[in-house]
Enzyme design. Structure first.
Site, short mmCIF file in Angstrom:
data_model
loop_
_atom_site.label_atom_id
_atom_site.label_comp_id
_atom_site.label_asym_id
_atom_site.label_seq_id
_atom_site.Cartn_x
_atom_site.Cartn_y
_atom_site.Cartn_z
N LYS A 147 33.61 -18.57 25.86
CA LYS A 147 34.14 -18.65 27.23
C LYS A 147 35.65 -18.85 27.14
O LYS A 147 36.12 -19.78 26.50
CB LYS A 147 33.54 -19.85 27.96
N GLU A 189 31.57 -35.70 24.26
CA GLU A 189 30.87 -34.40 24.14
C GLU A 189 29.94 -34.40 22.92
O GLU A 189 28.91 -33.73 22.90
CB GLU A 189 31.89 -33.25 24.03
N LYS A 231 25.44 -26.97 20.45
CA LYS A 231 26.13 -26.03 21.33
C LYS A 231 25.81 -24.59 20.90
O LYS A 231 25.53 -23.73 21.72
CB LYS A 231 27.65 -26.27 21.32
N ARG A 246 22.26 -22.43 29.47
CA ARG A 246 23.58 -23.00 29.16
C ARG A 246 23.94 -24.17 30.07
O ARG A 246 24.78 -25.00 29.74
CB ARG A 246 24.66 -21.89 29.25
N ASN A 250 26.12 -28.96 30.71
CA ASN A 250 26.88 -29.62 31.78
C ASN A 250 26.42 -31.04 32.06
O ASN A 250 26.82 -31.63 33.06
CB ASN A 250 26.80 -28.81 33.08
#
Ligand SMILES: NC(=O)c1ccc[n+]([C@@H]2O[C@H](COP(=O)([O-])OP(=O)(O)OC[C@H]3O[C@@H](n4cnc5c(N)ncnc54)[C@H](O)[C@@H]3O)[C@@H](O)[C@H]2O)c1
Ligand SMILES: [Zn+2]
Length: 368
Positions: A147, A189, A231, A246, A250
């Site tokens: 992305k 994360e 990931k 995906r 989030n």
């Protein structure tokens, strides 16, 4: 050189390798030469990163064979804009020429990676690029998945592409120069990866202090590797974000983005800090809905605290959080969607969560 780990992602166009290790930067040049990505490597970075790591990176890239050109962008989110994209594309054109096959090496955090990725995707309808992430956030998150985006005055990440790098090369030693707060933010994360899909990573984080992670190269490389594996697996299953899988990446971000927006210009919370509070809110919502045991929800909150991350927030009005979260009036009466942890290493996506469940969880994390 410590141990290196490799993750091979099977993607639509070609497989992409993620190589992670500590003290292995000198391997980058020979790897790129073997991959034969092009004749002219172009390093894109910012002055702050180049001052710290520029020489070592340029030395590694010289092993590709040809000369190494270096381009810089300003060290600010404003570099993710159409004007700086335009300047970058022109600079690429100037460096290009007959018989040359340029490729980009993006050395930096998410800003350099996102901007450089768009440029690589657009220039001549696409040239190869390599991610060389230097922040913890970029290593475990933004450099993986293809992305890329720049911002518009109307909002963040509004112009971009999904275009995969040819290699993601992760050197954990870059993180030694990262400010402490940035490091902790990135750990949010890493923890997210453990919570959604990797109980072993979660348990390992419970047993290590932030200091041990910072200082212990192998321990850190392993944690990075496990978070990247989560990931990478999710991206592999849903490369173009068409299957809803995906979305689980989030976790903590619905609330986290709202907290970032509501506390806006003061930058009271980094992205990772806001996500940490968001994960706590999601765990509390999940507990209210009977989807997770009180014990697992407590463990999630304790882990975030243990990593030095906030699990409460202050200095922001609840009304501002609510406004930032609800895209339209119907948001609170049905049109909302949350990633909720259902255990350690497990999660689910739920829609239409009643307003009272959402507000109770947010109030529970609010310190006024
Ligand atoms: N593409 C994606 O999937 C994705 C995912 C998450 C975030 N993002 C984007 O990433 C951006 C944020 O990325 P970030 O947090 O890496 O911020 P950043 O790129 O702004 O880097 C943060 C700061 O750290 C400095 N820095 C970088 N490496 C360093 C090092 N090794 N030592 C010392 N200082 C160093 C940078 O110069 C900068 O000042 C946002 O624009 C966000 O939208 C993209
Ligand atoms: Zn994030």
């Amino acid at each position: 050189m410590g141990q290196t780990h490799t993750i091979r992602m099977r993607l639509s166009r070609q497989p992409v390798e993620i190589v992670v290790g500590s003290g292995h930067l000198n391997q980058l040049g020979s790897r790129l030469r073997r991959m034969a990505l092009g004749t002219h490597p172009i390093l894109l970075s910012n002055p702050n990163i180049l001052r710290r790591h520029g020489k070592a990176i340029q030395k590694a890239l010289r092993r590709v064979g040809g000369p190494v050109a270096t381009l810089t962008v300003a060290d600010t989110e404003q570099s993710k804009s159409l004007p700086s994209l335009s300047r970058l594309l022109s600079a690429l054109a100037k460096l290009d020429g007959p018989g040359k096959r340029p490729f980009l090496v993006l050395a930096g955090g998410g800003v350099v990676g996102d901007l450089g990725g768009v440029a690589a995707g657009l220039y001549k309808r696409g040239i190869p690029y390599v991610q060389l992430p230097t922040t913890l956030l970029a290593q475990v998150d933004s450099a993986i998945g293809g992305k890329t985006a720049v911002d518009l005055p109307q909002g963040k990440n509004l112009v971009g592409l999904i275009v995969q790098p040819r290699l993601i090369f992760v050197e954990s030693k870059f993180l030694e120069t990262l400010p402490e707060r940035q490091f902790r933010s990135g750990l949010a994360e890493v923890a997210k990866g453990g919570i959604i899909r990797d109980a072993a990573l979660f348990k390992a984080l419970e047993k290590s202090s932030t200091q041990q992670l910072r200082k212990g190269a192998d321990r850190l490389s392993w944690a990075l590797y496990r978070a990247m594996r989560v990931k990478a697996a999710v991206v592999e299953q849903d490369e173009f974000e068409t299957k809803g899988i995906r979305t689980i990446l989030n976790l903590g971000h619905t609330f986290g983005h709202a907290l970032e927006t509501a506390s806006g210009y003061r930058r009271a919370y980094t992205h990772g800090e806001a996500v940490a509070v968001g994960i706590r809110v999601a765990a509390d919502m999940s507990k209210s809905l009977g989807l997770i045991s009180a014990c697992s929800a407590d463990r999630i909150r304790s882990l975030l605290r243990h990593l030095g991350l906030p699990v409460t927030f202050r200095g922001v009005r609840l009304a501002d959080i609510t406004r930032a979260m609800s895209h339209d009036k119907k948001w609170f009466t049905g049109r909302n969607r949350w990633v909720l942890p259902t255990g350690i290493g497990r999660c689910t996506v739920k829609e239409n969560i009643p307003a009272h469940v959402i507000t109770k969880a947010i109030r529970g994390a609010w310190e006024g």
